[in-house]
Design a protein around this motif. Structure first.
Motif, PDB file in Angstrom:
ATOM      1  N   SER A  14       0.832  -1.202   0.000  1.00 33.25           N
ATOM      2  CA  SER A  14       0.000   0.000   0.000  1.00 33.25           C
ATOM      3  C   SER A  14       0.869   1.254   0.000  1.00 33.25           C
ATOM      4  O   SER A  14       2.030   1.218   0.405  1.00 33.25           O
ATOM      5  CB  SER A  14      -0.887  -0.043   1.250  1.00 33.25           C
ATOM      6  OG  SER A  14      -1.544   1.175   1.450  1.00 33.25           O
ATOM      7  N   GLY A  15       0.301   2.357  -0.461  1.00 34.41           N
ATOM      8  CA  GLY A  15       1.058   3.615  -0.506  1.00 34.41           C
ATOM      9  C   GLY A  15       2.001   3.632  -1.700  1.00 34.41           C
ATOM     10  O   GLY A  15       1.764   2.949  -2.701  1.00 34.41           O
ATOM     11  N   ARG A  89     -14.002   0.734   5.839  1.00 38.19           N
ATOM     12  CA  ARG A  89     -13.325  -0.280   6.664  1.00 38.19           C
ATOM     13  C   ARG A  89     -14.295  -1.396   7.052  1.00 38.19           C
ATOM     14  O   ARG A  89     -13.913  -2.553   7.193  1.00 38.19           O
ATOM     15  CB  ARG A  89     -12.688   0.376   7.880  1.00 38.19           C
ATOM     16  CG  ARG A  89     -11.556   1.337   7.518  1.00 38.19           C
ATOM     17  CD  ARG A  89     -10.706   1.731   8.687  1.00 38.19           C
ATOM     18  NE  ARG A  89     -11.398   2.604   9.619  1.00 38.19           N
ATOM     19  CZ  ARG A  89     -11.422   3.930   9.540  1.00 38.19           C
ATOM     20  NH1 ARG A  89     -10.786   4.556   8.556  1.00 38.19           N
ATOM     21  NH2 ARG A  89     -12.064   4.651  10.438  1.00 38.19           N
ATOM     22  N   GLY A 108       3.920  -1.091   3.628  1.00 31.30           N
ATOM     23  CA  GLY A 108       3.614   0.264   3.162  1.00 31.30           C
ATOM     24  C   GLY A 108       4.307   1.314   4.009  1.00 31.30           C
ATOM     25  O   GLY A 108       5.145   0.988   4.863  1.00 31.30           O
ATOM     26  N   THR A 114      -0.632   3.296   9.723  1.00 32.85           N
ATOM     27  CA  THR A 114      -1.595   3.939  10.623  1.00 32.85           C
ATOM     28  C   THR A 114      -2.993   3.433  10.317  1.00 32.85           C
ATOM     29  O   THR A 114      -3.771   3.099  11.226  1.00 32.85           O
ATOM     30  CB  THR A 114      -1.579   5.469  10.418  1.00 32.85           C
ATOM     31  OG1 THR A 114      -0.241   5.910  10.561  1.00 32.85           O
ATOM     32  CG2 THR A 114      -2.454   6.190  11.408  1.00 32.85           C
TER      33      THR A 114
HETATM   34  P1  ADP Z   1       2.109   5.675   2.702  1.00 35.85           P
HETATM   35  O1  ADP Z   1       1.593   4.386   3.268  1.00 35.85           O
HETATM   36  O2  ADP Z   1       3.165   5.428   1.669  1.00 35.85           O
HETATM   37  O3  ADP Z   1       2.482   6.630   3.778  1.00 35.85           O
HETATM   38  P2  ADP Z   1      -0.373   7.106   2.242  1.00 35.85           P
HETATM   39  O4  ADP Z   1      -0.187   7.979   3.408  1.00 35.85           O
HETATM   40  O5  ADP Z   1      -0.879   7.697   0.989  1.00 35.85           O
HETATM   41  O6  ADP Z   1       0.946   6.313   1.821  1.00 35.85           O
HETATM   42  O7  ADP Z   1      -1.367   5.952   2.679  1.00 35.85           O
HETATM   43  C1  ADP Z   1      -1.758   4.924   1.784  1.00 35.85           C
HETATM   44  C2  ADP Z   1      -3.180   4.482   2.080  1.00 35.85           C
HETATM   45  O8  ADP Z   1      -3.292   4.045   3.439  1.00 35.85           O
HETATM   46  C3  ADP Z   1      -4.223   5.591   1.986  1.00 35.85           C
HETATM   47  O9  ADP Z   1      -4.630   5.834   0.677  1.00 35.85           O
HETATM   48  C4  ADP Z   1      -5.332   5.022   2.821  1.00 35.85           C
HETATM   49  O10 ADP Z   1      -6.048   4.042   2.136  1.00 35.85           O
HETATM   50  C5  ADP Z   1      -4.585   4.352   3.954  1.00 35.85           C
HETATM   51  N1  ADP Z   1      -4.483   5.289   5.082  1.00 35.85           N
HETATM   52  C6  ADP Z   1      -3.538   6.228   5.292  1.00 35.85           C
HETATM   53  N2  ADP Z   1      -3.775   6.916   6.438  1.00 35.85           N
HETATM   54  C7  ADP Z   1      -4.906   6.385   6.956  1.00 35.85           C
HETATM   55  C8  ADP Z   1      -5.699   6.634   8.112  1.00 35.85           C
HETATM   56  N3  ADP Z   1      -5.349   7.580   8.980  1.00 35.85           N
HETATM   57  N4  ADP Z   1      -6.797   5.889   8.307  1.00 35.85           N
HETATM   58  C9  ADP Z   1      -7.137   4.929   7.449  1.00 35.85           C
HETATM   59  N5  ADP Z   1      -6.458   4.648   6.344  1.00 35.85           N
HETATM   60  C10 ADP Z   1      -5.349   5.348   6.091  1.00 35.85           C
END
Ligand code: ADP
Length: 746
Positions: A14-15, A89, A108, A114
Motif C-alpha cells: 500500500s502507498g 473499513r 507500506g 496507521t
Molecule cells: P504511505 O503508506 O506510503 O504513507 P499514504 O499515506 O498515501 O501512503 O497511505 C496509503 C493508504 O493508506 C491511503 O490511501 C489510505 O487508504 C490508507 N491510510 C492512510 N492513512 C490512513 C488513516 N489515517 N486511516 C485509514 N487509512 C489510512
C-alpha cells in the motif's frame, strides 16, 4: 466440537511502491505455506480490501515465482480514500471475514500502517456491526475475535523510526549514485556545476548518503538546514575546491529542503546562487521517479525476504499479545517494535522539523544518521591545508592488500584527503606489502585521488603477499627511509595477516613500532571484527545481476544451472546470493557436502522437472568441496537428468570483484577510512602505539587489537570463528522449495 478453521493471513502492499516489495510478498506467501497456513494477497492495497471479490486471491507457492528481480509490486498498490472512512473499513472487514482472514501483513509507509492500526482497533466494533446487520454470521465472527497486524515498511525515503533501512531505500540509492556518477563525468568534462535533486520530503537520508557515496561537494537535508548565509559558505568551499584542481562541482538537495526559517530552498535557487556568485554554468537535474524504478538491489531483496519470514513467525506466534508490530532491521538484526510507537516517533521528526527543532529531528533519526552528517561535514570542508603552527606533521602511508575489492579506492581517497586536510603527508604504497618490500612508494597529493570515490578496482594496486623472513628487513628499511609514522592497510585476510606479523616482530624491528590499522576490504566477507567488509555488497550485487541474466536465458528450456561464486571457505556470498536470487540449493563449506546430499538434491530435481518445472538453480561456494567440485556436480546431474533436463555450469569468476562500488560499500569505506586516519594520528603520540583492525559490529564501529587476530580466526579455513549470517540459512532453506526440503535440516 467442530474443528476450528485456522485463520488465514492476508498480505497487501500500500502507498508508494518500492523495490523489494515483491521479495517481501514472496517471502510472506512461501513462509506461510511452509507453516501450513492459507495466505491471500489483497490486490491494489486497501482498495482491494474494500472492493473484495477477485481482488482477494489465494496464493500458491508458484504465484510468487519469478518476481524477486522485479521492481514495484506485482499485487499492485494504491491510495484509497474509501479506507479512510469507517464505512469503507466495515466493508473491508466483511471481505476479510469472507475468507477467514484475521491476520494482516501490511507492506507500506506510515500512512498505510496507521490505517492498519486504526482498522485493528475498530475490528471488534466492525465485526459486531456486520453481525447485527446480518452481513456476517455470528459463528464466523466468533472465530475471528481480533485482527492481528504486522507492518513492514516499504518506502524508498528511509523515513521510518524503528528500522535502520526501509524496503526500497538501498535500491533507490543505487539509482541515485548511478545517476550522479554519470553526471560527474559530464560535469568534469565541461567544468560545470550541477544541482541534483533527490526524493525525500522530511527525510534527507537519500541525499546525505548519495552525497557521501559520490563525493559530492555540498548537501542540503531537511533535518539539518544550514546556518544563515549558507550561500556564501557553499560558494567559498566550491571555489576553494576549484582552486585545488577539482573539475566538477555537485550539490545534492533533498526535495523537501527548507531553510532554518521553514522557507523552501528550491534547486533553481541554488543554481542561481552558483551562477551569480561563482559565474559558473550550472545545471539542475531532478531525478524523480527513476529512483523508484529498476531491479531491487541484493540488500533490498534479502532484507525484505528476512522481514517477510519474520513477519509470518510473529503473526502466527501463539503468545503474541494483541498489539500491532513493525518488523524492522537494526544493526543487521531483526527487531520487532510496537507499530504505533514507530509511527508516532516518525511523525515526531516531521513535527520537530516544522517546529524548527533540528537538534531533535537529527536525534530522532538515530546515531548513524548523525554520524553520517558529521562525516559529510568533514568531507565538505576538507581541503589541502598546511599543518597548524606547532603541529607535528606526520608521514602516514596507505596501501591496499589482498584480492581487489570494490571500495578500496573510495577508502584510499577518503583517507588521503582526511590526512592532508589535517596537515599530514600521505604516502601511497603500490601493490600491497610487495610495494613495501620493493620500496614502491609515492606521495599522494589532494588531486591524485580525484574521482576515486566511485571507482572500482585498486588504483594503488593490491597483492596477496604476506611478508616473511628477509622481507621483514626490506620492509623495515623502506619504513625508515620514508620516515613512515603510521600505516593504513585497506584489504583482506592477507593484509591482516601481514600486519599481524609486523606487530609480532616489533621487538626485532624497531621500525615496526608504529601505529598500524587494518580496514576490512574483501568481497569474501571473511574477516573477524566486522560483520560486513567493504566490497562484499558490490560483489553480491554483481552476482545477483549475473544470475538474473542466467535465469532469463533459460526461459525456453528445461535446464539446471550450477553457479559457482567466490568466497574461498566463507559461504557468505553463496548464501546471500542464493537468498537474493531464489536458488533452490546453496552449498557452503561451513555446512560441508556429502554424496548423500547430492543424491537427495538430484531426486528433488528429477521430481521437480517431471512435475513441469523449467529451471533449476543451485549456487555453490568455490571452496565447498575439492572432489565434489562444480564439474563433478554438473556431470552427475547431467548424466542422471537424462532427457528430463540439461545442466549448465556458470563459474562467475572475476566479474564478482569488478565494477563500481555499491553505495553501501562506498559509505562504509568512507566512514571507516576517516576513523582509521584519526586512529593513526592519535596513536602516533603513544610510546607503544597500537596495531589494530577496525570493523562494523552490531552497528558500531569498533577497534580490535591485532594480537587478537589468531584468536578470532578459524586458522584452517581463514574465516571468523563466529559468523552472524549463518542463522539466515534456515530462511534460505524454507524459501528454496516447497517442503519437505531436500536441503537437509541439520
Ligand atoms: P504511505 O503508506 O506510503 O504513507 P499514504 O499515506 O498515501 O501512503 O497511505 C496509503 C493508504 O493508506 C491511503 O490511501 C489510505 O487508504 C490508507 N491510510 C492512510 N492513512 C490512513 C488513516 N489515517 N486511516 C485509514 N487509512 C489510512
Amino acid at each position: 466440537m467442530a474443528t476450528q478453521r485456522p485463520s488465514c493471513i492476508g498480505v497487501l502492499t500500500s502507498g508508494g511502491d518500492a523495490q523489494g516489495m515483491n521479495a517481501a510478498l514472496r517471502s510472506v506467501v512461501r513462509t506461510a505455506l511452509d507453516r501450513d497456513v492459507e495466505v491471500y494477497a489483497i490486490y491494489e492495497g486497501y482498495q482491494g480490501m474494500v472492493d473484495g471479490g477477485d481482488r482477494i486471491r489465494k496464493m500458491t507457492w508458484d504465484s510468487v515465482g519469478g518476481i524477486l528481480y522485479q521492481g514495484g509490486t506485482i499485487i499492485g498498490t494504491a491510495r484509497c480514500p474509501a479506507f479512510q472512512a469507517r464505512e469503507g473499513r466495515l466493508q473491508a472487514a466483511g471481505n476479510l471475514l469472507h475468507h477467514g482472514i484475521d491476520r494482516l501483513i501490511v507492506i507500506g509507509g506510515d500512512g498505510s500502517l496507521t490505517g492498519a492500526n486504526i482498522f485493528r482497533e475498530e475490528w471488534v466494533g466492525l465485526v459486531a456491526e456486520l453481525v447485527e446487520t446480518r452481513r456476517v454470521e455470528a459463528e464466523v465472527a466468533q472465530r475471528h475475535p481480533q485482527l492481528r497486524i504486522v507492518g513492514l515498511v516499504g518506502s524508498i525515503d528511509n523515513d521510518m523510526y524503528g528500522t535502520d533501512m526501509t524496503i526500497g531505500t538501498d535500491s533507490a540509492l543505487h539509482r541515485i549514485t548511478e545517476a550522479i556518477d554519470a553526471i560527474n563525468s559530464t560535469a568534469a568534462s565541461h567544468q560545470r556545476s550541477f544541482v541534483v535533486e533527490v526524493m525525500g520530503r522530511n527525510c534527507g537520508y537519500l541525499a546525505l548518503m548519495s552525497a557521501i557515496a559520490t563525493g559530492a561537494d555540498w548537501v542540503l537535508i531537511p533535518e539539518n538546514p544550514p546556518e544563515d548565509h549558507w550561500e556564501e559558505k557553499m560558494c567559498q568551499l566550491l571555489q576553494a575546491g576549484r582552486e585545488a584542481g577539482r573539475r566538477d562541482s555537485i550539490v545534492v538537495v533533498a526535495e523537501g529542503m527548507r531553510d532554518r526559517r521553514g522557507n523552501p530552498i528550491k534547486s533553481e535557487y541554488i543554481k542561481n546562487v552558483l551562477e551569480e556568485r561563482l559565474g559558473e554554468e550550472t545545471r539542475v537535474t531532478v531525478l524523480g521517479h527513476v529512483q523508484r524504478g529498476g531491479a531491487p538491489s541484493a540488500f533490498d531483496r534479502n532484507m525484505s525476504t528476512i522481514l517477510g519470514y519474520e513477519a509470518v513467525q510473529t503473526i502466527l506466534s501463539e503468545n503474541a499479545d494483541n498489539d500491532s508490530y513493525l518488523m524492522g532491521m537494526r544493526n543487521n538484526r531483526i527487531t520487532r517494535l510496537p507499530l504505533m510507537h514507530c509511527v508516532e516517533q516518525t511523525r515526531a521528526v516531521a513535527e520537530a522539523i516544522a517546529r524548527q527543532d533540528y537538534e531533535r529531528a537529527v536525534k530522532l533519526r538515530g546515531t548513524s544518521f548523525r554520524e553520517a552528517i558529521q562525516t559529510m561535514e568533514r568531507l565538505e570542508q576538507a581541503l589541502p591545508r598546511p599543518p597548524q603552527p606547532g603541529q607535528k606533521q606526520l608521514r602516514l602511508a596507505v596501501m591496499n592488500a589482498g584480492g581487489p575489492a570494490p571500495g578500496m579506492n573510495t577508502a584510499t581517497r577518503a583517507a588521503v584527503r582526511q590526512g592532508i586536510d589535517q596537515g599530514h603527508v600521505m604516502l601511497g604504497i603500490h601493490d600491497g606489502f610487495l610495494g613495501l618490500i620493493n620500496d614502491s612508494i609515492m606521495e599522494l597529493g589532494w588531486m591524485s585521488v580525484a574521482g576515486w570515490a566511485s571507482m572500482g578496482g585498486s588504483e594503488l594496486g593490491t597483492n596477496r603477499k604476506v611478508p616473511e623472513g628477509r622481507d621483514l628487513y626490506a620492509i623495515a628499511r623502506t619504513l625508515e627511509k620514508h620516515g613512515i609514522q603510521g600505516l593504513l592497510v585497506i584489504g583482506g585476510l592477507a593484509g591482516y595477516q601481514a600486519s599481524h606479523r609486523l606487530s609480532m616482530e616489533r621487538d626485532n624491528f624497531p621500525a615496526f613500532n608504529i601505529p598500524i590499522i587494518c580496514m576490512p576490504a574483501t568481497i569474501n566477507n571473511n574477516l573477524p571484527g566486522s560483520e560486513l567488509s567493504i566490497g562484499a555488497d558490490t560483489a553480491l550485487n554483481n552476482i545477483v545481476q549475473a544470475v538474473d541474466k542466467i535465469k532469463q536465458s533459460a526461459v525456453a528450456s528445461r535446464r539446471c544451472f550450477v553457479v559457482e561464486v567466490m568466497g574461498r571457505h566463507c559461504g557468505y556470498l553463496a548464501l546471500m546470493s542464493g537468498l537474493a536470487t531464489g536458488a533452490e540449493r546453496v552449498y557452503i563449506h561451513e555446512e560441508g557436502m556429502k554424496l548423500a546430499d547430492l543424491q537427495l538434491d538430484l531426486n528433488h530435481l528429477v521430481r521437480g522437472f517431471k512435475g513441469g518445472k523449467r529451471l533449476g538453480l543451485m549456487i555453490r561456494s568455490e571452496g565447498v568441496h575439492d572432489v565434489y567440485n562444480t564439474s563433478f556436480m554438473c556431470a552427475l546431474f547431467e548424466e542422471e537428468g537424462g532427457d528430463l533436463f540439461d545442466v549448465r555450469q556458470a563459474i562467475l569468476g572475476h566479474l564478482q570483484q569488478g565494477g563500481d562500488p555499491s553505495p553501501f560499500d562506498r559509505s562504509l569505506a568512507t566512514r571507516l577510512a576517516l576513523k582509521c586516519v584519526n586512529f593513526l594520528i592519535e596513536e602516533s603520540d603513544n610510546e607503544v602505539p597500537r596495531g589494530a583492525f577496525i570493523g562494523l559490529t552490531g552497528g558500531k564501529v569498533q577497534f580490535f587489537d591485532l594480537y587478537d587476530l589468531p584468536r578470532m580466526m578459524d586458522p584452517r579455513y581463514g574465516r571468523p570463528r563466529e559468523q552472524w549470517w549463518m542463522e539466515l540459512r534456515n530462511i534460505a532453506r524454507v524459501l528454496a522449495q516447497p517442503g519437505p526440503h531436500a536441503w537437509l535440516e541439520e
